[in-house]
Write a protein that holds these residues in place. Structure first.
Motif, PDB file in Angstrom:
ATOM      1  N   SER A  50      35.540 -34.691  14.229  1.00  0.00           N
ATOM      2  CA  SER A  50      36.636 -33.893  14.758  1.00  0.00           C
ATOM      3  C   SER A  50      37.127 -34.497  16.068  1.00  0.00           C
ATOM      4  O   SER A  50      36.332 -34.773  16.966  1.00  0.00           O
ATOM      5  CB  SER A  50      36.182 -32.450  15.003  1.00  0.00           C
ATOM      6  N   VAL A  51      38.432 -34.700  16.154  1.00  0.00           N
ATOM      7  CA  VAL A  51      39.048 -35.215  17.380  1.00  0.00           C
ATOM      8  C   VAL A  51      39.554 -34.017  18.190  1.00  0.00           C
ATOM      9  O   VAL A  51      40.191 -33.107  17.638  1.00  0.00           O
ATOM     10  CB  VAL A  51      40.220 -36.158  17.054  1.00  0.00           C
ATOM     11  N   ARG A  52      39.246 -34.009  19.476  1.00  0.00           N
ATOM     12  CA  ARG A  52      39.656 -32.903  20.353  1.00  0.00           C
ATOM     13  C   ARG A  52      40.334 -33.482  21.584  1.00  0.00           C
ATOM     14  O   ARG A  52      39.813 -34.430  22.210  1.00  0.00           O
ATOM     15  CB  ARG A  52      38.430 -32.098  20.769  1.00  0.00           C
ATOM     16  N   SER A  53      41.503 -32.950  21.934  1.00  0.00           N
ATOM     17  CA  SER A  53      42.208 -33.385  23.138  1.00  0.00           C
ATOM     18  C   SER A  53      42.890 -32.168  23.741  1.00  0.00           C
ATOM     19  O   SER A  53      43.669 -31.480  23.070  1.00  0.00           O
ATOM     20  CB  SER A  53      43.243 -34.463  22.800  1.00  0.00           C
ATOM     21  N   VAL A  54      42.589 -31.874  25.007  1.00  0.00           N
ATOM     22  CA  VAL A  54      43.096 -30.647  25.630  1.00  0.00           C
ATOM     23  C   VAL A  54      43.702 -30.914  27.000  1.00  0.00           C
ATOM     24  O   VAL A  54      43.373 -31.891  27.682  1.00  0.00           O
ATOM     25  CB  VAL A  54      41.978 -29.585  25.777  1.00  0.00           C
ATOM     26  N   GLU A  55      44.595 -30.011  27.385  1.00  0.00           N
ATOM     27  CA  GLU A  55      45.162 -29.977  28.732  1.00  0.00           C
ATOM     28  C   GLU A  55      44.551 -28.797  29.466  1.00  0.00           C
ATOM     29  O   GLU A  55      44.346 -27.731  28.880  1.00  0.00           O
ATOM     30  CB  GLU A  55      46.684 -29.802  28.668  1.00  0.00           C
ATOM     31  N   SER A  56      44.250 -28.977  30.756  1.00  0.00           N
ATOM     32  CA  SER A  56      43.668 -27.895  31.531  1.00  0.00           C
ATOM     33  C   SER A  56      43.840 -28.195  33.013  1.00  0.00           C
ATOM     34  O   SER A  56      44.127 -29.336  33.402  1.00  0.00           O
ATOM     35  CB  SER A  56      42.172 -27.735  31.200  1.00  0.00           C
ATOM     36  N   ARG A  57      43.643 -27.173  33.825  1.00  0.00           N
ATOM     37  CA  ARG A  57      43.654 -27.363  35.281  1.00  0.00           C
ATOM     38  C   ARG A  57      42.238 -27.373  35.838  1.00  0.00           C
ATOM     39  O   ARG A  57      41.899 -28.183  36.677  1.00  0.00           O
ATOM     40  CB  ARG A  57      44.460 -26.244  35.951  1.00  0.00           C
ATOM     41  N   ASP A  58      41.416 -26.458  35.339  1.00  0.00           N
ATOM     42  CA  ASP A  58      40.075 -26.318  35.905  1.00  0.00           C
ATOM     43  C   ASP A  58      38.980 -26.206  34.842  1.00  0.00           C
ATOM     44  O   ASP A  58      37.819 -26.011  35.173  1.00  0.00           O
ATOM     45  CB  ASP A  58      40.005 -25.098  36.834  1.00  0.00           C
ATOM     46  N   GLY A  59      39.353 -26.298  33.560  1.00  0.00           N
ATOM     47  CA  GLY A  59      38.351 -26.218  32.503  1.00  0.00           C
ATOM     48  C   GLY A  59      38.008 -24.803  32.081  1.00  0.00           C
ATOM     49  O   GLY A  59      37.325 -24.606  31.075  1.00  0.00           O
ATOM     50  N   MET A  60      38.474 -23.805  32.832  1.00  0.00           N
ATOM     51  CA  MET A  60      38.165 -22.420  32.481  1.00  0.00           C
ATOM     52  C   MET A  60      38.981 -21.969  31.269  1.00  0.00           C
ATOM     53  O   MET A  60      38.528 -21.157  30.463  1.00  0.00           O
ATOM     54  CB  MET A  60      38.425 -21.494  33.674  1.00  0.00           C
ATOM     55  N   THR A  61      40.208 -22.462  31.180  1.00  0.00           N
ATOM     56  CA  THR A  61      41.037 -22.286  29.993  1.00  0.00           C
ATOM     57  C   THR A  61      41.610 -23.652  29.645  1.00  0.00           C
ATOM     58  O   THR A  61      41.655 -24.551  30.490  1.00  0.00           O
ATOM     59  CB  THR A  61      42.193 -21.286  30.224  1.00  0.00           C
ATOM     60  N   ALA A  62      42.054 -23.822  28.398  1.00  0.00           N
ATOM     61  CA  ALA A  62      42.590 -25.116  27.979  1.00  0.00           C
ATOM     62  C   ALA A  62      43.496 -24.936  26.774  1.00  0.00           C
ATOM     63  O   ALA A  62      43.331 -23.997  25.993  1.00  0.00           O
ATOM     64  CB  ALA A  62      41.455 -26.085  27.633  1.00  0.00           C
ATOM     65  N   ARG A  63      44.456 -25.843  26.640  1.00  0.00           N
ATOM     66  CA  ARG A  63      45.349 -25.837  25.487  1.00  0.00           C
ATOM     67  C   ARG A  63      45.203 -27.152  24.733  1.00  0.00           C
ATOM     68  O   ARG A  63      45.185 -28.227  25.344  1.00  0.00           O
ATOM     69  CB  ARG A  63      46.812 -25.664  25.921  1.00  0.00           C
TER      70      ARG A  63
END
Length: 305
Positions: free
Chosen positions: A251-264
């Motif tokens: 599974s490939v995972r790539s996310v955007e986040s500011r602090d890791g508490m939430t992510a898209r």
């Protein structure tokens, strides 16, 4: 946002006060958290500090050589080859929390060994605020928080960045003039690739996760993700050549986040995803298929375990 100059002066003084005339070891993984903590501790303690990089065998491709080159200015740097010991404690372990606790305990035992050799009474760690929140909230145990064993053979544990978020840590790293490869580096979990492998950790699965993650990091660099990696989920049927195979699902995972508490989850173009799957399946005969994870945090966590 943190006032970096004040923070650096305050934490250097705090570390000196906590450790005094004693010796200390610091857990150095090469990530921005531990590297920033190491830079602060080295400034505070000098020869009293022994930075310890434990090669668990659970690291990214080329990680150990990169650490050796990046931190060669620290004369007391110790690189410990502990792969066999970590795989031994992980043998047969499938539960995610048991994995994290096994890794956390083995980390501490490795540091205690070096501490005995260097007469160190204190352990410095790069724990940051989200680590504490997730461990205290039982989302997951971090190997340097909830993963610590009940008995630790140190007079004290010093965590100079325990109240910072990841973006604030990066600010401090830049203020300390850490190399860009460290200051801007994607987060990497303390337990390493073990939490990107569902089920038991084996040499074969580690090799798949390591090579696949290397491909993902290369291919998605232009997207500037908060975090991008590959995880090994299990096995599924596939076809290679004229043969039916039962290979790993990556599974490939790539996310955007500011602090890791939430992510898209990032939107990746089809051509890039196809190139990733072609490289991963082409480089490893043990992989039968590649999928892309579109789940945000919440409801998912960024890592798989």
């Amino acid at each position: 946002m943190v006032n970096t100059d004040e923070f650096i002066d305050e934490k250097i003084a705090e570390i000196r006060e906590a450790v005094g005339d004693a010796n200390a070891v610091i857990a150095l993984s090469g990530g921005v958290d531990s590297s920033t903590a190491a830079a602060l501790a080295y400034e505070a303690l000098g020869d009293q500090l022994t930075p310890v990089y434990v090669d668990t065998g659970l690291m990214r491709k080329g990680e150990t050589d990169e650490i050796r080159e990046t931190f060669d200015y620290m004369d007391s740097l110790r690189i410990v080859d502990a792969k066999d010991r970590f795989l031994d404690v992980l043998a047969g372990v499938t539960d995610p929390e048991e994995k994290r606790h096994a890794i956390g305990e083995q980390f501490i035992r490795e540091f205690e060994t070096v501490a005995d050799e260097t007469d160190a009474q204190y352990l410095v760690q790069g724990t940051i605020y989200p680590d504490r929140i997730e461990s205290e909230g039982t989302i997951k145990s971090h190997h340097n928080v909830g993963g610590l064993p009940d008995v630790v053979d140190f007079e004290g544990i010093v965590e100079p960045m325990r109240d910072l978020y990841k973006d604030e840590v990066r600010e401090v790293a830049r203020a300390l003039d850490l190399e860009e490869i460290i200051a801007e580096r994607m987060p990497f979990p303390g337990p390493g690739l073990a939490v990107r492998i569902l089920g038991e950790v084996t040499d074969e699965k580690l090799e798949v996760a390591r090579e696949a993650t290397h491909v993902v990091e290369e291919e998605l660099e232009e997207y500037d993700p908060w975090q991008a990696f590959a995880a090994v989920l299990g096995k599924a049927t596939g076809v290679k050549g004229d043969n039916r195979v039962h290979g790993y699902v990556v599974s490939v995972r790539s996310v955007e986040s500011r602090d890791g508490m939430t992510a898209r989850a990032q939107e990746i173009d089809w051509e890039t995803l196809q190139r990733i799957q072609s490289r991963i399946t082409g480089q490893n005969d043990n992989v039968s298929r590649v999928v892309y994870d579109v789940t945000h945090k919440p409801p998912a966590t960024i890592e798989y375990e």
